[in-house]
Design an enzyme around this catalytic site. Structure first.
Site, PDB file in Angstrom:
ATOM      1  N   GLY A  13      38.797  73.689  -8.111  1.00  0.00           N
ATOM      2  CA  GLY A  13      38.826  73.472  -6.663  1.00  0.00           C
ATOM      3  C   GLY A  13      39.221  74.714  -5.894  1.00  0.00           C
ATOM      4  O   GLY A  13      39.536  75.758  -6.459  1.00  0.00           O
ATOM      5  N   HIS A 157      44.483  69.999  10.083  1.00  0.00           N
ATOM      6  CA  HIS A 157      43.928  70.558   8.857  1.00  0.00           C
ATOM      7  C   HIS A 157      42.401  70.462   8.895  1.00  0.00           C
ATOM      8  O   HIS A 157      41.825  69.821   9.768  1.00  0.00           O
ATOM      9  CB  HIS A 157      44.452  69.808   7.628  1.00  0.00           C
ATOM     10  CG  HIS A 157      45.849  70.163   7.255  1.00  0.00           C
ATOM     11  ND1 HIS A 157      46.947  69.591   7.853  1.00  0.00           N
ATOM     12  CD2 HIS A 157      46.337  71.051   6.343  1.00  0.00           C
ATOM     13  CE1 HIS A 157      48.048  70.095   7.327  1.00  0.00           C
ATOM     14  NE2 HIS A 157      47.717  70.982   6.414  1.00  0.00           N
ATOM     15  N   LYS A 161      40.375  67.341   4.264  1.00  0.00           N
ATOM     16  CA  LYS A 161      41.670  66.854   3.794  1.00  0.00           C
ATOM     17  C   LYS A 161      41.677  65.328   3.788  1.00  0.00           C
ATOM     18  O   LYS A 161      41.258  64.695   4.761  1.00  0.00           O
ATOM     19  CB  LYS A 161      42.807  67.382   4.666  1.00  0.00           C
ATOM     20  CG  LYS A 161      44.194  67.038   4.120  1.00  0.00           C
ATOM     21  CD  LYS A 161      45.285  67.823   4.834  1.00  0.00           C
ATOM     22  CE  LYS A 161      46.665  67.450   4.325  1.00  0.00           C
ATOM     23  NZ  LYS A 161      46.828  67.741   2.877  1.00  0.00           N
TER      24      LYS A 161
END
Length: 270
Positions: A13, A157, A161
């Site tokens: 990731g 964010h 997210k």
């Protein structure tokens, strides 16, 4: 002194790749293993090539058990289920486990506390030095200002997210609750909609924004009569979280088993 051998969880990731890059660029660390969930397209790939630092000879695997014997510490910014499992494995192997995973449930937290009886666990909703300093400042401000100032925590964010409010927002909420000598669970307000009535004195409000590629922005607002104080942190690169995780791993290798925070690592505890 030998390098600290790191097992990078979630190595396929964005944060995992950032951790691999930071580890290879920081003296005193070696990436000894890389881990991903079963079915991940990253499995079998070289962790260094995926992170853009060139081949490391470390293939991303799905089985953590085979990687633990060659590791001193686990860096883990993954998902709750994986983190709980890794905490249990870290306890058996008596390793350092640095946890940056957010969205953990109360049941997950209990399992991590149990694992910390044998593992050295450093867990934080945010690994950056700046955010943890912000938390310390927010705690002191809440203590000094008292209930005459309303507290609101605003966070934003990137669009991908998956948990809200962020782990960092909750960390900040806990800091101001501690400063006031109250319980966050009793005072938190996560959403407001419709006819809510007047704001209750002593509540700690949270507001969440999502969009674009924002790495992370957090503001603690103290709103009083005729004045307002705002404490803000803006993250510009995920490298700040990786650097904090490395500092936590280095610090953790010198500690006894237990559950620690970044405030412990940075010496910010009162």
């Amino acid at each position: 002194m030998p390098d600290i051998r790191l097992l990078i969880a979630g190595a396929g990731g964005r944060m995992g790749c950032t951790l691999v890059r930071a580890a290879t660029e920081t003296k005193g660390f070696t990436v000894s293993g890389a881990l991903e969930g079963k079915g991940s397209p990253a499995i079998g790939k070289d962790a260094g090539e995926l992170a853009g630092v060139g081949p490391l000879g470390v293939k991303i695997a799905a089985d953590p058990a085979s990687l633990l014997k060659n590791a001193d510490a686990i860096l883990d910014f993954t998902v709750p289920a994986a983190t709980v499992k890794l905490a249990e494995l870290a306890a058996k192997a008596k390793l350092v486990h640095v946890i940056g995973t957010t969205g953990l449930s109360a049941a997950d937290e209990k399992k991590i506390v149990a694992a910390a009886k044998s593992a050295i666990i450093v867990k934080s909703g945010n690994m950056s030095m700046g955010v943890n300093l912000l938390a310390a400042l927010a705690r002191r401000a809440a203590q000094a200002l008292g209930d005459d100032f309303d507290i609101e925590i605003l966070e934003m964010h990137h669009r991908k997210k998956v948990d809200a409010p962020s782990g960092t927002a909750l960390l900040l909420g806990q800091a101001v609750a501690d400063g006031r000598g109250t319980y966050l669970e009793k005072r938190k307000v996560f959403s407001r909609e419709g006819h809510t009535g007047a704001r209750r004195s002593g509540d700690i409000g949270f507001a969440t924004l999502r969009g674009g590629t924002v790495v992370g922005e957090h503001t603690v607002i103290f709103a009083g009569a005729q004045e307002r104080i705002e404490l803000t942190h803006r993250a510009e690169d995920r490298a700040i979280f990786a650097n904090g995780a490395l500092a936590a791993a280095r610090w953790g290798t010198k500690q006894k088993p237990g559950l620690y925070s970044m405030a412990d690592v940075l010496g910010l505890e009162d």
